[in-house]
Design an enzyme around this catalytic site. Structure first.
Site: not given
Ligand code: CS2
Ligand code: MG
Length: 399
Positions: A159, A207, A259, A280, A336
């Site tokens: 990721y 992350d 998030e 977040r 962010e």
């Molecule tokens: C991530 C995101 O930016 C972040 O903190 O967790 O990029 C996340 O993976 C995406 O928004 C998923 O759609």
């Molecule tokens: Mg994230």
């Protein structure tokens, strides 16, 4: 004033975005972002088939009443699809109210609490040289803080680590492989090297993307303490809010979560027990500006700061709403900002600016974002999925 039309626009200038456009009988329009990455059409249908017909004929100025009507009136409340749909309505109504007032939205949210909005950018690398170059690139763009994502020896795709190849749009989810033990062994060494190269002052974020158990997250938080991270994000799937008690007991590394959360209830234990340092939640996925402001007020009681989610899959409409909130709320932490492609900026011309690593919403009345529907239709929707993660033995794991 009455709402006379509520239309859903789906466009894909590089990635899919869902936008709600509300129009009033006095010709004032408002925009709201309803983009739920990988499940976009579900929200578009929720808005088109169930919500838009309810809005026509109502008073756009009754934002809180409309929010409660859509939340409690749905009976089936919470969840990502419902809350993204309600968010789009809420933001569009705030856009209209601010335009009618002739003021940028942040002025209706209490005015500016700062001159500009500090951001962090994304740096990543499959190995250290690539990572160092990526960090230097973010610093050259002016970012005052950098999120560091790294490849892990033995894993093909991880990721947040760009491979340089254009993002694939497979018919189904790409399957990535994961190995927590390899990651836990590798990450502290990466941060040691980054600190060695860039010094002690640069704020560094990471992350963990929901991939660790609470005890693994506790170990990682502890192992990263010498490198003084700004935060460790989504260290463990937080549906199990109590799990953060174990993490908190073992490490002082600041924690950021939220998030994927959709309502304040998802944060109740995390905030009231001081288990995190940053919330977040994103305007687009949390039901809009109205509930997010309430969350920040709750968080402020516990000295917890805002850190609104801002990846590419939040549209410029959702990003603009976030920046207005960032400028106004007192307990602002950081924003962010991954930015958007040129094609996306053409479809969504906007007043907010990114200068030397800091954002400002601009002074245009409302949100300060337009939707160019002619440009939008040139980019029709394309099916796209988020990847899925599998462990070495094939077991599905959190991506
Ligand atoms: C991530 C995101 O930016 C972040 O903190 O967790 O990029 C996340 O993976 C995406 O928004 C998923 O759609
Ligand atoms: Mg994230």
């Amino acid at each position: 004033m009455q709402i006379v039309d509520a239309r859903v626009v789906v466009t894909s200038p590089g990635r899919n975005f869902v936008t709600l456009r509300i129009e009033t009988d006095e010709g004032v329009t408002g925009l709201g972002d309803a983009t739920l990455n990988g499940r976009e059409l579900a929200v578009a249908a929720y808005l088109r088939d169930h919500v838009a017909p309810l809005l026509v004929g109502t008073d756009p100025h009754r934002i809180e009443d409309t929010w409660q009507f859509l939340y409690r009136g749905a009976y089936w409340r919470r969840g990502p699809v419902t809350m993204a749909a309600i968010a789009a309505v809420d933001v569009a109504l705030w856009d209209i109210k601010a335009k009618v007032a002739g003021l940028p939205l942040y002025q209706l949210l209490g005015g500016a609490s700062r001159e500009r909005v500090r951001t962090y950018g994304h740096a990543s690398g499959r190995d250290l040289p690539e990572l160092f170059d990526s960090i230097r690139a973010r610093l050259a763009e002016g970012y005052p803080a950098v999120r560091v994502q790294t490849g892990v020896p033995g894993l093909k795709l991880v990721y947040g680590v760009r491979t340089g190849d254009p993002a694939p749009r497979p018919a189904g989810p790409a399957v990535e492989d994961w190995d927590t033990a390899a990651y836990l062994r590798h990450l502290p060494a990466v941060f040691e090297a980054v600190r060695g190269e860039f010094g002690p002052d640069l704020p560094l974020l990471h992350d963990a993307h929901h991939r660790l158990t609470p005890s693994q997250a506790a170990r990682l938080g502890k192992d990263l303490e010498p490198y003084d991270l700004f935060w460790l994000e989504d260290c463990t799937p937080a549906e199990n809010q109590e799990g953060l008690r174990l993490v908190r007991r073992h490490t002082t590394t600041p924690l950021a979560i939220g998030e994927v959360f959709n309502t304040v209830f998802d944060f109740q234990t995390l905030v009231s027990e001081q288990l995190i340092d940053y919330v977040r939640a994103a305007v687009t996925h949390f039901g809009g500006v109205s509930p997010l402001r309430k969350l920040f007020d709750f968080a402020a009681l516990h000295q917890i700061k805002s850190a609104i989610h801002g990846p590419e899959d939040i549209s410029p409409v959702g990003m603009a709403a976030a920046i207005h909130l960032d400028l106004a709320v007192h307990n602002f932490g950081i924003q962010e900002y991954a930015g958007h492609t040129e094609a996306t900026r053409e479809v969504f011309p906007h007043a907010y600016t990114f200068t030397d690593g800091y954002l400002h919403p601009g002074e245009r009345p409302g949100l300060g974002v337009e939707l160019d529907e002619r440009a939008a239709v040139a980019h029709p929707y394309e099916p796209a999925y988020l990847p899925v993660n599998r462990l070495q033995d094939g077991t599905v794991h959190d991506w």
